[in-house]
Design a protein around this motif. Structure first.
Motif, PDB file in Angstrom:
ATOM      1  N   ALA A   1       0.796  -1.136  -0.067  1.00 20.97           N
ATOM      2  CA  ALA A   1      -0.228  -0.215   0.035  1.00 20.97           C
ATOM      3  C   ALA A   1       0.941   1.276  -0.201  1.00 20.97           C
ATOM      4  O   ALA A   1       0.659   2.239  -0.754  1.00 20.97           O
ATOM      5  CB  ALA A   1      -0.861   0.052   1.208  1.00 20.97           C
TER       6      ALA A   1
ATOM      7  N   ARG B   1      -3.695  -4.589  -6.523  1.00 26.68           N
ATOM      8  CA  ARG B   1      -4.209  -3.202  -5.926  1.00 26.68           C
ATOM      9  C   ARG B   1      -5.761  -3.114  -6.696  1.00 26.68           C
ATOM     10  O   ARG B   1      -6.084  -2.878  -7.761  1.00 26.68           O
ATOM     11  CB  ARG B   1      -3.515  -2.136  -6.152  1.00 26.68           C
ATOM     12  CG  ARG B   1      -4.177  -0.712  -5.306  1.00 26.68           C
ATOM     13  CD  ARG B   1      -3.608   0.587  -5.954  1.00 26.68           C
ATOM     14  NE  ARG B   1      -4.167   1.423  -5.253  1.00 26.68           N
ATOM     15  CZ  ARG B   1      -5.277   2.191  -5.783  1.00 26.68           C
ATOM     16  NH1 ARG B   1      -6.087   1.843  -6.823  1.00 26.68           N
ATOM     17  NH2 ARG B   1      -5.732   3.311  -4.983  1.00 26.68           N
TER      18      ARG B   1
ATOM     19  N   PRO C   1      -4.315  -0.904   2.965  1.00 25.41           N
ATOM     20  CA  PRO C   1      -3.803  -2.514   3.011  1.00 25.41           C
ATOM     21  C   PRO C   1      -4.982  -3.513   2.661  1.00 25.41           C
ATOM     22  O   PRO C   1      -4.496  -4.373   2.006  1.00 25.41           O
ATOM     23  CB  PRO C   1      -3.348  -2.342   4.283  1.00 25.41           C
ATOM     24  CG  PRO C   1      -2.741  -1.131   4.514  1.00 25.41           C
ATOM     25  CD  PRO C   1      -4.184  -0.155   4.056  1.00 25.41           C
TER      26      PRO C   1
ATOM     27  N   THR D   1      -3.676   4.153  -0.955  1.00 27.32           N
ATOM     28  CA  THR D   1      -4.323   2.717  -0.891  1.00 27.32           C
ATOM     29  C   THR D   1      -4.361   2.083   0.654  1.00 27.32           C
ATOM     30  O   THR D   1      -3.382   2.243   1.368  1.00 27.32           O
ATOM     31  CB  THR D   1      -3.122   1.884  -1.563  1.00 27.32           C
ATOM     32  OG1 THR D   1      -3.160   2.238  -3.103  1.00 27.32           O
ATOM     33  CG2 THR D   1      -3.692   0.212  -1.905  1.00 27.32           C
TER      34      THR D   1
END
Length: 417
Positions: A69, A242, A81, A79
């Motif tokens: 992240a 992601r 996690p 981001t």
């Protein structure tokens, strides 16, 4: 299904190994492996993680997901996690995405030889869209719109588009303006974007602007990456994904984790130890990454020059470690040697000159075209000592062992006619 047999790049690599074992001297440009030694601190982390022998969470431990992240946050992508999943390579994550997300798939043409077979294994139709003249990795916008319309008229259901930034096989990076244009089309047509950014840290010039689709279309972009290319850890199999926020992104992430639980369970604990270190990007690792990118760029540019001097048209490489020349200008001369298409061209180069390349038709290109992918990262040396010397050199193409390989390539291509 896609038929039988091993993935073509792996099959070619095996063929080269067999022919070398029989005493043949072959310059191997047909396999996209970053042929460099393991960076010592990574090996130390692998050893220190040996005690992590429990399964752990399917998505990965919190330590590694926090590190990943942070990696994305430093690249303008805040981001959580919880939006990260780690896996044994990005390839299984890409396969899981094909299984998790409904709809047919749009691919740039040419593209990495795994995207289309994975989609077909998942029961999807594949629509290839020609790339622009300036770069690869993304489809041409006008051609993309036309392909979507034609696919829907014929009963297709395109819902996913895969982009590669920088690109395998052309070794180029799509500019931000083009990425934005593709993202606009994805918004209009309600497409999920899968952005394969495994070469992101192999952009040759660090000042080159890089725009991830996740910056422009954050709620409809999944980013995949890993350590196989930037840190030459292909055999260690460390991949990450992601996922976007919001209900749709969470649903896709949860489905991928469900698939992972039945297929690979979790990334091996020692590899999570490596990944947590690598994605935290300490100063010594950043310096190593920069040296790798410089080396990849220098050798790719040297091979590009050889191809252009031999008469090919070829996009200048700006990322990754590939060139993708087109020898259409030499079709008449090559035809005298029985070269009519990309397969016969690949065979001609291997059998006459001992140079292995990956034929363009294996990358979903036109089989009649005289194009191929050359992986320049295989030229750094045959031993760890030679590879380390290349990595530390200010001018690696002048090192005797690298120069000898380049000279052999130059001699071969200058005599194609």
């Amino acid at each position: 299904m896609t038929g039988h047999g091993v993935s073509p790049n792996l099959a070619l690599n095996q063929l080269v190994d067999e022919r070398r074992a029989n005493g043949e001297s072959i310059v191997h440009l047909g396999f996209g492996e970053a042929r460099l030694p393991v960076f010592a601190p990574l090996a130390e982390r692998l050893a220190s993680g040996a005690g992590r022998n429990a399964y752990g969470p399917v998505a990965g431990g919190l330590d590694v997901r926090r590190a990943v992240a942070g990696y994305f946050e430093r690249r303008r992508l805040p981001t959580d996690p919880g939006h990260i999943v780690v896996a044994p390579g990005s390839k299984p994550l890409l396969m899981a995405l094909q299984l998790a997300v409904p709809g047919d798939v749009l691919l740039p043409r040419p593209c990495w030889n795994t995207y289309a077979p994975q989609a077909r294994l998942a029961g999807k139709r594949v629509y290839g869209v020609p790339v622009p003249g300036a770069c690869g990795g993304v489809p041409g916008p006008a051609a993309l719109r036309e392909t979507i319309r034609d696919a829907r008229r014929s009963g297709g259901d395109p819902r996913v588009i895969v982009l590669t930034l920088p690109d395998n096989p052309t070794g180029t990076l799509a500019p931000p303006s083009l990425v934005r244009e593709i993202c606009d089309i994805a918004e209009e047509e309600d497409l999920l974007i899968v952005s394969d950014e495994i070469y992101r840290d192999v952009v040759h010039d660090p000042s080159t602007p890089f725009l991830s689709p996740a910056e422009t279309a954050p709620l409809r972009t999944v980013v995949t990456s890993g350590l196989s290319k930037s840190l030459a850890l292909g055999g260690w199999r460390i991949g990450v994904a992601r996922f976007p926020g919001g209900p749709r992104g969470e649903q896709i992430r949860d489905t991928v984790v469900s698939i992972a639980s039945e297929v690979w369970s979790t990334l091996a604990g020692p590899m999570q130890e490596v990944a947590a270190y690598a994605f935290s990007e300490p100063p010594e690792l950043r310096g190593h990454l920069a040296a790798c990118a410089r080396l990849h760029g220098a050798v790719a540019r040297a091979v590009h020059t050889i191809m252009v001097d031999a008469g090919a048209t070829c996009r200048p490489p700006t990322g990754a470690f590939y060139v993708y020349p087109d020898f259409e200008p030499l079709r008449a001369q090559l035809g005298r040697h029985g070269v009519r298409d990309s397969l016969s061209f690949q065979r001609h180069l291997l059998d006459r000159f001992g140079i292995a390349v990956l034929a363009g038709h294996l990358l979903d290109d036109d089989e009649k075209a005289l194009r191929f992918k050359a992986a320049t990262s295989m030229l750094y040396g045959s031993t760890p000592e030679q590879q380390t010397l290349a990595l530390g050199s200010d001018d690696p193409v002048r090192l005797p062992h690298v120069a000898a390989q380049l000279s052999r390539i130059r001699e071969a291509f200058s005599s194609l006619g």
